[in-house]
Scaffold this active site. Structure first.
Site, PDB file in Angstrom:
ATOM      1  N   GLY A 185       0.752  -1.263   0.000  1.00 18.62           N
ATOM      2  CA  GLY A 185       0.000   0.000   0.000  1.00 18.62           C
ATOM      3  C   GLY A 185       0.773   1.298   0.000  1.00 18.62           C
ATOM      4  O   GLY A 185       0.171   2.340  -0.235  1.00 18.62           O
ATOM      5  N   GLY A 187       3.118   2.500  -2.081  1.00 17.10           N
ATOM      6  CA  GLY A 187       3.719   2.935  -3.347  1.00 17.10           C
ATOM      7  C   GLY A 187       3.138   4.235  -3.892  1.00 17.10           C
ATOM      8  O   GLY A 187       1.976   4.570  -3.647  1.00 17.10           O
ATOM      9  N   CYS A 190       0.220   3.481  -6.117  1.00 15.52           N
ATOM     10  CA  CYS A 190      -0.561   2.358  -5.615  1.00 15.52           C
ATOM     11  C   CYS A 190      -1.854   2.894  -5.010  1.00 15.52           C
ATOM     12  O   CYS A 190      -1.843   3.918  -4.333  1.00 15.52           O
ATOM     13  CB  CYS A 190       0.292   1.677  -4.555  1.00 15.52           C
ATOM     14  SG  CYS A 190      -0.626   0.676  -3.438  1.00 15.52           S
TER      15      CYS A 190
END
Ligand code: 5GP
Length: 369
Positions: A185, A187, A190
């Site tokens: 989570g 990134g 992301c």
């Protein structure tokens, strides 16, 4: 349902406290590290290099990036989309720098396994690192795949992820992984936290997983969420053996991708004959997207499968030319961190670090973010 009471921390929630130190200059800091891997049985060299990795993302984990980073002593996980012949050509033709600084990346389907077997058999020992990469490293099937790969190939270093908790880090190492990739989570492109509500603040994930891995003689990669050199330094300070970067390495020549030129009015005007004209600035960008974004699914799989939602976004990042300057800047920042913390070697940074909480995490709670 259960709630954990202690607060977990992200990179923005802490700073590294400066300490009195005997270090003269940042150029005295040694960034190279040497690792012996827990489950690898090859008789080649163990790892030696600057433990920063390019992520296996489009625009980042390319052959050109791998060669450029290997020259600077850094590591690359290649994108999964190269076909077997391209990979064989790359590894078989390379010198030892490719063998020691580049990983083949794979998923866990039967086709993935067959492709890896083919490339491994035909590269004649030139393939040393394999990165087994899935979005969710918690499935039983994933651990089974790692066991199967370890049994079949004792002479490869296995990187496996992603997970964010100590118990799963241990399970993967006990299944045969050498290096566990940590991060769900965080990134830059992301959207897992938004799309699913799942995740774990990255600094705490790194601290907890590093502790579990090191207890067993394993290693970890802090993967995702680094937005600047300071975050990379915090990841090492938290105990990461390697740090993996996507967004920070995107937008360079080595990543390929088309350069998009856009024009912006600066808000200034200048005289033009009897009139005035707007001053226009030209800026260059490159597309960058998450590997489970709609853009990536369209490029590699002809679209999103019906039952899947996209967990990545597509953005434009500023075009930044060649990678060398960016790396120099990044390494300069980390060297400076080590000087402030009194660590002559990157290896010692974690031991030398005291984190201070900035209170950011409480602001987030009260803002309702
Ligand atoms: P960054 O350095 O850009 O913050 O993070 C890079 C990491 O983000 C990658 O190494 C990978 O683990 C993760 N990542 C890449 N693409 C996606 C995606 O589409 N969705 C999610 N959830 N994570 C992604």
């Amino acid at each position: 349902m259960r709630i954990e009471d202690d607060y977990k921390l992200d990179y923005t929630d802490v700073l590294i406290r400066p300490k009195r130190s005997t270090l003269g200059s940042r150029k005295d800091v040694e960034l190279e590290r040497e690792f012996r891997f827990r489950n690898y049985r090859g008789n080649g060299e163990h790892y030696r290099g600057i433990p920063i990795m390019a992520s296996n993302m489009d625009g980042v984990g390319t052959f050109a990036m791998a060669d450029a980073l290997a020259r600077l002593g850094l590591f690359t996980c290649l994108v999964k989309s190269y076909d077997a012949d391209e990979l064989i050509g790359f590894f078989a033709a390379g010198d030892s720098a490719r063998r020691e600084n580049v990983a083949y990346s794979t998923g866990i389907t039967e086709q993935d396994y067959a492709k890896f077997g083919d490339v491994y058999a035909r590269t004649g020992g030139q393939l040393k690192y394999v990165c087994v990469d899935v979005a969710n490293g918690y499935s039983e099937r994933f651990s089974e795949f790692i066991k199967q790969l370890r049994e079949a190939c004792p002479e490869v270093v296995i990187i496996a992820g992603n997970v964010v908790t100590g118990e799963m880090t241990e399970e993967l190492i006990l299944s045969g992984a050498d290096i566990v990739k940590v991060g769900i989570g965080p990134g830059s492109v992301c959207t897992t936290r938004i799309q699913t509500g799942v995740g774990f603040p990255q600094l705490s994930a790194v601290i907890e997983c590093a502790d579990s891995a090191h207890g067993l003689g394993g290693h970890i990669i802090a993967d995702g969420g680094c937005t600047c050199a300071g975050d990379v330094a915090k990841a090492f300070a938290a105990g990461a053996d390697f740090v993996m970067l996507g967004g920070l390495l995107a937008g360079h020549d080595e990543g390929g991708g088309d350069i998009i030129t856009r024009h912006f009015k600066t808000g200034e005007v200048r005289p033009l004959g009897d009139a005035w004209e707007d001053v226009v600035e030209e800026r260059k960008y490159v597309n960058f997207y998450g590997m489970s974004s709609k853009a990536a699914n369209e490029k590699h799989f002809g679209g999103l499968k019906e039952y899947r939602s996209s967990e990545g976004r597509e953005i434009q990042v500023p075009y930044r030319g060649r990678i060398d300057d960016t790396i120099q800047d990044l390494l300069g920042g980390i060297r400076s961190t080590c000087t402030y913390a009194g660590a002559k070697k990157l290896k010692w940074l974690s031991k030398c670090t005291t984190f201070v909480k900035t209170g950011e995490q409480f602001n987030k709670v009260f803002d309702g973010h």
